[in-house]
Write a protein that holds these residues in place. Structure first.
Motif, PDB file in Angstrom:
ATOM      1  N   TYR A 172      22.383  29.604  48.136  1.00  0.00           N
ATOM      2  CA  TYR A 172      22.729  30.990  47.786  1.00  0.00           C
ATOM      3  C   TYR A 172      21.752  31.464  46.716  1.00  0.00           C
ATOM      4  O   TYR A 172      21.377  30.703  45.811  1.00  0.00           O
ATOM      5  N   ASP A 229      20.908  34.951  44.122  1.00  0.00           N
ATOM      6  CA  ASP A 229      21.100  36.326  43.656  1.00  0.00           C
ATOM      7  C   ASP A 229      19.724  36.984  43.696  1.00  0.00           C
ATOM      8  O   ASP A 229      18.811  36.565  42.982  1.00  0.00           O
ATOM      9  N   THR A 257      19.275  40.289  42.986  1.00  0.00           N
ATOM     10  CA  THR A 257      19.412  41.012  41.710  1.00  0.00           C
ATOM     11  C   THR A 257      20.876  40.840  41.314  1.00  0.00           C
ATOM     12  O   THR A 257      21.595  40.081  41.971  1.00  0.00           O
ATOM     13  N   ASP A 258      21.314  41.564  40.284  1.00  0.00           N
ATOM     14  CA  ASP A 258      22.731  41.468  39.901  1.00  0.00           C
ATOM     15  C   ASP A 258      23.648  41.907  41.035  1.00  0.00           C
ATOM     16  O   ASP A 258      24.778  41.439  41.154  1.00  0.00           O
ATOM     17  N   ASN A 259      23.143  42.819  41.868  1.00  0.00           N
ATOM     18  CA  ASN A 259      24.010  43.414  42.892  1.00  0.00           C
ATOM     19  C   ASN A 259      23.748  42.914  44.316  1.00  0.00           C
ATOM     20  O   ASN A 259      24.528  43.195  45.210  1.00  0.00           O
ATOM     21  N   ASP A 311      23.258  34.450  51.206  1.00  0.00           N
ATOM     22  CA  ASP A 311      23.816  33.125  51.511  1.00  0.00           C
ATOM     23  C   ASP A 311      23.095  32.599  52.741  1.00  0.00           C
ATOM     24  O   ASP A 311      22.949  33.339  53.719  1.00  0.00           O
ATOM     25  N   GLN A 366      26.904  44.015  46.294  1.00  0.00           N
ATOM     26  CA  GLN A 366      28.153  44.137  45.535  1.00  0.00           C
ATOM     27  C   GLN A 366      27.823  44.727  44.176  1.00  0.00           C
ATOM     28  O   GLN A 366      27.489  43.985  43.240  1.00  0.00           O
ATOM     29  N   LEU A 393      28.157  45.462  40.701  1.00  0.00           N
ATOM     30  CA  LEU A 393      29.101  44.799  39.795  1.00  0.00           C
ATOM     31  C   LEU A 393      30.098  45.751  39.156  1.00  0.00           C
ATOM     32  O   LEU A 393      31.251  45.405  38.952  1.00  0.00           O
ATOM     33  N   ALA A 394      29.629  46.963  38.835  1.00  0.00           N
ATOM     34  CA  ALA A 394      30.513  47.902  38.135  1.00  0.00           C
ATOM     35  C   ALA A 394      31.561  48.505  39.058  1.00  0.00           C
ATOM     36  O   ALA A 394      32.471  49.184  38.588  1.00  0.00           O
ATOM     37  N   THR A 451      32.805  46.717  42.256  1.00  0.00           N
ATOM     38  CA  THR A 451      32.966  45.791  43.395  1.00  0.00           C
ATOM     39  C   THR A 451      34.221  46.078  44.201  1.00  0.00           C
ATOM     40  O   THR A 451      34.262  45.766  45.387  1.00  0.00           O
ATOM     41  N   VAL A 452      35.247  46.644  43.548  1.00  0.00           N
ATOM     42  CA  VAL A 452      36.468  46.895  44.326  1.00  0.00           C
ATOM     43  C   VAL A 452      36.385  48.211  45.103  1.00  0.00           C
ATOM     44  O   VAL A 452      37.257  48.502  45.915  1.00  0.00           O
ATOM     45  N   TYR A 453      35.333  48.988  44.851  1.00  0.00           N
ATOM     46  CA  TYR A 453      35.204  50.290  45.521  1.00  0.00           C
ATOM     47  C   TYR A 453      34.044  50.370  46.500  1.00  0.00           C
ATOM     48  O   TYR A 453      34.067  51.156  47.425  1.00  0.00           O
ATOM     49  N   ARG A 483      38.394  51.702  47.586  1.00  0.00           N
ATOM     50  CA  ARG A 483      39.232  50.534  47.309  1.00  0.00           C
ATOM     51  C   ARG A 483      40.112  50.158  48.502  1.00  0.00           C
ATOM     52  O   ARG A 483      40.424  48.984  48.698  1.00  0.00           O
ATOM     53  N   PHE A 530      37.140  28.615  48.284  1.00  0.00           N
ATOM     54  CA  PHE A 530      35.723  28.970  48.233  1.00  0.00           C
ATOM     55  C   PHE A 530      35.149  29.293  49.616  1.00  0.00           C
ATOM     56  O   PHE A 530      34.299  30.171  49.739  1.00  0.00           O
ATOM     57  N   ARG A 577      35.057  33.004  50.868  1.00  0.00           N
ATOM     58  CA  ARG A 577      34.563  34.010  49.917  1.00  0.00           C
ATOM     59  C   ARG A 577      33.785  35.116  50.634  1.00  0.00           C
ATOM     60  O   ARG A 577      33.240  34.915  51.682  1.00  0.00           O
TER      61      ARG A 577
END
Lengths: 307, 432
Positions: free
Chosen positions: B248, B250, B252-254, B258, B292, B294-295, B297-299, B354, B429, B432
């Motif tokens: 896996y 990253d 970037t952060d977002n 995988d 994803q 980060l700020a 992720t649920v939306y 969401r 896991f 995910r």
């Protein structure tokens, strides 16, 4: 072809061995601590000082219920000597799945390296009825206690105790650092209490119940939430009622964080309430990259919003 | 003049002057002493304040210690009070059903599964979990496995019945998939979910990035794989052996990737009619890209996932051969022949907010013993999360076959799926 394969393989294993050796050597001298949130990482840093190397898993902008289960967290957890966490099931949606594959028995629940900072915290909003009909409730109570700087002193003490439990040879250093940090916090708490005087009695609305500890400390009064129930998005009826409630109660602030700004803006346009975006995890910007700076920024922003 | 000089007024002036001269030092002396007493008072107050602050500090510490003790006592009391049940495993129940219309075959209420899950620690060295599934096809122990938690050298061992670490979606329970049905390519090539009775060892490489290898040995892989009898004892060459490497990154952060590759090898598979038999190689590559933010992720979010499989094994075939005595007569004879098939799926899913997400699944599923025959399926879907534990899904699928397929397995298909969860439910896991 065979030569190529054997060379590629030896190159692969050489790189693998080098990274293994490198990652081992870099941290060989320091205690490797992993904290779930940046604010916890900072407090751990203040207590451990040069003895610890601390990493935070979340960045601070994430919704506590939406921290992605990123496999890139796994190697950090695998190497960790201690894991510092909020507890009270705050990390329930993502941390257990990562610990499942981290292959590090030292930091599993109940082991010495598992430092649960909620121990001894006087918890608010412990539910009387634990039922999902009440939304995504935390059975052990509201886990956002870090927003209260007085409770943060207990967190610092828990971290010092946890570090000492694992590295008793450094007890004196941890105690000395803890004393200095608590004194610094006390100094700041005095300032914040003066600074936050205009917040006393201010009625506010939150999006998700993240701000109860801060409100409890500085005398703010929660009158409603955007969410229908914790973790459940509002229905149109709930929003209508909330706008009416805001007007009746003369609520002045709507605080939201990792949630979508659309609904807070809509409520603000209908009720005239002031909207403030603050994160309950800390560490996401230069003004909030330490615990003290984060609380200071939070209090300052709230005071400016009601001034 | 002299009278005036030595008169009363003169005397008064002199007297006042003398009085001033006499008073001045007395006044300054009084001021100094007052200052000193003030200083002393201040010092005293400072000391008292210091004492009070120390006392407050001490009281706060005592309070913290007391509340910590109190917390521990409360926990102990709670533990004692609930002792009979506190060691019970976490229990969860999932209900998964659909209303469906399958081609021209008609509609059906399909009670797909009621899945009961249990999970708890066994002791300091292991944990255990189990999933029991009841459906319109009967009752089954879908998974029941023990996993070590304390092995050294980054090793984890697992034994029992579980979903073998093959690919990505073959390890998912069907209700956990982002679409209604398991892709046909998994169904035909892996044999359904990668259920297996056996043992696995996983090794987490001590690299700065995530890299994990799994090795396993099983009776067979595939919940619906009927090529091998799960109950009969067998020679070492008849077991299925698995190797998987999963990494896996990253980006970037977002953004993240995988990547996994799996190989299931059975040295000897003998199907009825093919006496000599041969090995079976089932390979797979899986790739998942995720966005994803980060700020939120649920939306917000986007996922693109694909898996490709290849299967190589011998299958028995009926062929017509001329009779040895009379070549004009054709006789049916069963012979074994190796067949290689390739298939897989690709899907993309967009989180709208969401509560809502939408996606599209494309699936290419060959018939493994006759790879020229295949089914293509196209499935747009829309998911409504009423909450984290309550989900409705709407899906349309179009199945196109290049062979004569059953009425229920071709053409237009419509599904409404309702999945609900009570209690503690997680597949960990892997999902995910």
């Amino acid at each position: 072809m065979k030569i190529l394969k054997s060379r590629t393989l030896s190159l692969f294993f050489t790189v693998l061995a080098s990274t293994w050796l490198y990652s081992g050597l870099v941290f060989a001298q320091q205690i490797r601590a992993v904290a779930t949130w940046p604010a916890l990482a900072d407090i751990t840093r203040q207590v451990g000082k040069e003895l610890v190397n601390v990493e935070s898993l979340a960045t601070g902008v994430e919704d506590a219920h939406g921290v992605p289960i990123r496999p890139s967290f796994v190697p950090r957890l695998n190497r960790a000597d201690v894991l510092v966490l909020i507890g009270l099931d705050d990390e329930q949606t993502w941390l257990p799945a990562l610990l499942e594959v981290a292959s590090n028995p030292k930091i599993l629940p109940g082991r010495p390296g598992y430092i649960d900072c909620s121990l001894g915290i006087s918890v608010l909003e412990t539910p009387i009825r634990v039922d999902r009909a009440e939304g995504d409730v935390h059975p052990k109570g509201n886990p956002h206690y870090l927003l209260d700087p007085v409770r943060a002193k207990i967190v610092a003490r828990n971290i010092a105790t946890g570090l000492t439990r694992n590295f008793p040879q450094h007890q004196q250093s941890f105690e000395k650092n803890l004393k200095a940090y608590v004194a610094e916090l006390d100094n700041w708490i005095g300032r914040w209490e003066k600074m936050a005087a205009p917040l006393r009695g201010v009625k506010f609305v939150d999006y998700h119940p993240e701000w109860v500890y801060l409100a409890d400390r500085f005398g703010m009064k929660l009158v409603g939430s955007v969410e229908l129930k914790p973790g459940i998005e509002p229905t149109p009826n709930h929003l209508v009622e909330l706008v009416q409630q805001i007007k009746q109660e003369k609520a002045r602030l709507l605080i939201y964080g990792a949630q979508n700004p659309r609904l807070p803006q809509q409520i603000a346009s209908e009720s005239g309430i002031k909207v403030v975006r603050l994160y309950s995890g800390g560490g996401n910007q230069p003004e909030t990259d330490t615990y003290i700076k984060w609380i200071d920024y939070t209090v300052r922003t709230l005071v400016q919003s009601v001034s | 003049m002299m009278n005036i000089f030595f008169g009363r007024k003169f005397f008064d002036v002199i007297s006042f002057g003398l009085l001033l001269l006499l008073m001045a030092p007395r006044l300054s002396f009084a001021q100094a002493s007052e200052m000193e007493s003030l200083r002393a008072l201040m010092k005293d107050m400072q000391q008292q304040l210091q004492k009070a602050l120390s006392r407050i500090d001490q009281l706060e510490k005592e309070k913290a210690a007391d509340s910590a003790k109190l917390g521990q006592v409360e926990k102990s009391v709670q533990a004692v009070q609930s002792a009979p049940s506190i060691l019970n495993p976490a229990i969860g129940l999932v209900l998964d059903g659909t209303i469906e219309k399958l081609g021209t075959a008609g509609g059906n209420f399909n009670f797909r599964a009621a899945e009961l899950g249990l999970a708890a620690s066994v002791d300091p060295y292991a944990r255990m979990y189990a999933f029991f599934t009841g459906s319109n096809q009967g009752f089954e122990v879908e998974e029941a496995a023990a996993i070590t938690t304390s092995l050294p050298y980054n090793l984890t061992a697992k034994g029992g019945r579980f979903f073998a670490d093959f690919g990505r979606f073959p390890k998912f329970h069907i209700h956990e998939l982002p679409f209604v049905n398991e892709p046909l390519s998994i169904d035909r090539m892996v044999g359904g979910e990668s259920q297996a009775d056996g043992a696995e060892v996983s090794y987490l490489f001590p690299t700065p990035f995530f890299l994990r290898a799994t090795f396993g040995g099983y009776n067979k892989i595939g919940a619906d794989n009927e090529q091998v009898d799960n109950l009969k004892p067998r020679a070492g060459s008849r077991f299925t052996y698995l190797g998987r490497l999963h990494t896996y990154f990253d980006l970037t952060d977002n953004h993240s990737i995988d990547l996994g590759t799996s190989l299931a090898y059975t040295p000897s598979v003998r199907l009825t009619g093919d006496a000599s038999g041969g090995d079976r190689i089932l390979g797979g590559v899986d790739l998942t890209y995720r966005y994803q933010p980060l700020a939120s992720t649920v939306y917000q979010g986007f996922t693109w996932g694909s898996e490709f499989y290849n299967n190589s094994q011998r299958f028995p075939f009926d062929i017509e051969v001329p009779n040895e005595d009379d070549p004009s007569i054709l006789e049916t004879q069963t012979v074994g022949k190796r067949r290689r098939s390739y298939g897989g799926y690709s899907y993309a899913e967009l989180k709208l907010n969401r509560n809502w997400s939408t996606g599209f699944l494309f699936d290419y599923a060959p018939i493994v013993d006759n790879p020229g025959q295949r089914t293509l399926s196209y499935s747009p879907y829309l998911t409504w999360y009423l909450s984290e534990f309550n989900r409705l899904r709407f899906q349309y699928s179009y199945l196109s076959n290049n062979f004569k397929a059953d009425k229920a397995e071709k053409g237009n298909q419509f599904f409404v799926q309702w999945t609900t969860v009570i209690g503690a439910h997680t597949h960990g896991f892997v999902t995910r």
